[in-house]
Design an enzyme around this catalytic site. Sequence first.
Site, PDB file in Angstrom:
ATOM      1  N   SER A 364       0.884  -1.152   0.000  1.00  0.00           N
ATOM      2  CA  SER A 364       0.000   0.000   0.000  1.00  0.00           C
ATOM      3  C   SER A 364       0.918   1.197   0.000  1.00  0.00           C
ATOM      4  O   SER A 364       1.678   1.389   0.943  1.00  0.00           O
ATOM      5  CB  SER A 364      -0.871  -0.014   1.242  1.00  0.00           C
ATOM      6  OG  SER A 364      -1.457   1.253   1.390  1.00  0.00           O
ATOM      7  N   ARG A 365       0.882   1.977  -1.069  1.00  0.00           N
ATOM      8  CA  ARG A 365       1.837   3.086  -1.153  1.00  0.00           C
ATOM      9  C   ARG A 365       1.450   4.235  -0.245  1.00  0.00           C
ATOM     10  O   ARG A 365       2.187   5.199  -0.113  1.00  0.00           O
ATOM     11  CB  ARG A 365       1.982   3.548  -2.606  1.00  0.00           C
ATOM     12  CG  ARG A 365       2.788   2.533  -3.367  1.00  0.00           C
ATOM     13  CD  ARG A 365       2.963   2.818  -4.832  1.00  0.00           C
ATOM     14  NE  ARG A 365       3.236   1.567  -5.497  1.00  0.00           N
ATOM     15  CZ  ARG A 365       2.499   1.030  -6.434  1.00  0.00           C
ATOM     16  NH1 ARG A 365       1.455   1.680  -6.880  1.00  0.00           N
ATOM     17  NH2 ARG A 365       2.795  -0.135  -6.948  1.00  0.00           N
ATOM     18  N   VAL A 366       0.270   4.171   0.365  1.00  0.00           N
ATOM     19  CA  VAL A 366      -0.094   5.202   1.330  1.00  0.00           C
ATOM     20  C   VAL A 366       0.502   4.845   2.686  1.00  0.00           C
ATOM     21  O   VAL A 366       0.947   5.695   3.443  1.00  0.00           O
ATOM     22  CB  VAL A 366      -1.620   5.368   1.382  1.00  0.00           C
ATOM     23  CG1 VAL A 366      -2.027   6.234   2.539  1.00  0.00           C
ATOM     24  CG2 VAL A 366      -2.113   5.950   0.068  1.00  0.00           C
TER      25      VAL A 366
END
Length: 508
Positions: A364-366
């Site tokens: 999850s790049r967040v």
Amino acid sequence: MKLNPEDITRILKAQIQQYEKKVKLTEIGTVLTVGDGIAQVYGLDACVSNELLAFPENVFGMALNLDKDKVTVVLLGDDSLIHEGDVVKRTGKVVSVPVGEALLGRVVDALGAPLDGKGPISVHDYYPIERPAAGIIERERVSVPLQTGIKAIDSMIPIGRGQRELIIGDRQTGKTTIAIDTIINQKNENVICVYVAIGQQQNKLAQVAEKLKQNGALDYTVIVAATAAEPAPLQYIVPYTGCTMAEFFMEQGRDVLIVYDDLSKHAVAYRTLSLLIRRPPGREAYPGDVFYLHSRLLERGVRLSKSHGGGSITALPIIETQAGDISAYIPTNVISITDGQIYLETELFHEGIIPAVNPGISVSRVGGTAQIPAMRKISGRLKLLYSQYNELASFAQFGSDLDISTRRRLTQGRCIVEALKQSETSPVPVEKQVCLFHAVLSRDFTEIAVDKVQDFEQFLYEQMDEQQKDILTAIRQNGTLSEEEQDTLNNAIERAKKSFINKLSNSI
Ligand SMILES: Nc1ncnc2c1ncn2[C@@H]1O[C@H](COP(=O)(O)OP(=O)(O)O)[C@@H](O)[C@H]1O
Ligand SMILES: [Mg+2]
């Protein structure tokens, strides 16, 4: 030659009259050919792209190719009712669908017409299905978690409101189940949900609707569907329809979750359509703009800034791969558009590790900003231990001569794997997840046998519910634990472990 003003006026007047006539003429066209859901129409010179055109027998079409002498229209209805020479009228509108609160709890088709037999839907507003995505200035960082209630995801691949997270995997790996469970978990989270079914079988869709209804999730959900039986054009527009309906709620400052199940079938529908309207095929016979097909859809996933109402659309697109090939054309496209992916594996599923999430290649790049601090604190260690365990496990297969510390780490890893298992429609609230992972990462957790971890999980939840309501509320409301509360939690976990082990030895 001498010109007199009256002549000029007369000519001008005549021209103006003719001009009006000409405009009227272009508003109506004639069908040149029709077949395969496509009609070629002559005489609609002023027609705009994506315009809705009215055919006889209440059939509508959408203008796609605008050529010099004809317009290619995809029919959004039964093409056998249309014949050569039929009259086509412009409507002056691009394809629009109803939006509003009345859609909640309903199942509708790609044009917003009810499919559930519960009567007409009374709405006042119609929005076009293609709308520009919010610009940079209107956006804000994703920072509020969207709790899926699925332990493996909330702990290791957290999703934030406004994020676009891909769910990818072969058929029958639990993709739809993850999406539906996430919708079910939004019951107490004040999130509106939209489920878009693209090219699915009718019975699968019926099952989804039933499951949502049984779990009381239909009240805050809209189901938008173009099943496999529908013509390709409807399957092509249906995700945009769903997104427009979601945007209505977002513009009122609400948080919305939208699931696209699935975009592989969407791409196939678009390929069918593009080949029929004779657009040049490219790689895997998809048309050249297939990237834009999904990028313009997923760019509409957004977290709006406070000054723009603060609403959000979280998108969970689903991609079905063939034999785990994530480097095929459509999967790589969508991976590059989204903010991360949850990768599901058939092997894990068959080993009984369900949800079959492979944390090694899921991201999850967040990241941590989409977790409550209490979870963020333990998530890093959990991920690290899990990936170390995976590495160790593959080595450990080769030899039995393992030292004590390696054996301990293997056992701990197995306990983590057990703790992450979860059956369907049983979302776990985040505060309980935090307690569970605290327990699993605590010292001497391996005193509990690996095959008893799931029993312990339930036991711990019961104990917390009975004795530590305050801690659960604290995590839920503040998202974090004070040092004092942390101690209370650790003590509670130790007590739970002891009494669980006692209970086990008594029952033998
Ligand atoms: N967490 C789970 N626990 C038990 N069974 C599951 C779980 N997730 C999925 N399944 C089962 O696996 C099957 C495939 O799931 P589904 O979500 O339809 O897969 P996909 O959408 O990837 O094809 C279904 O029969 C479903 O009931
Ligand atoms: Mg599915």
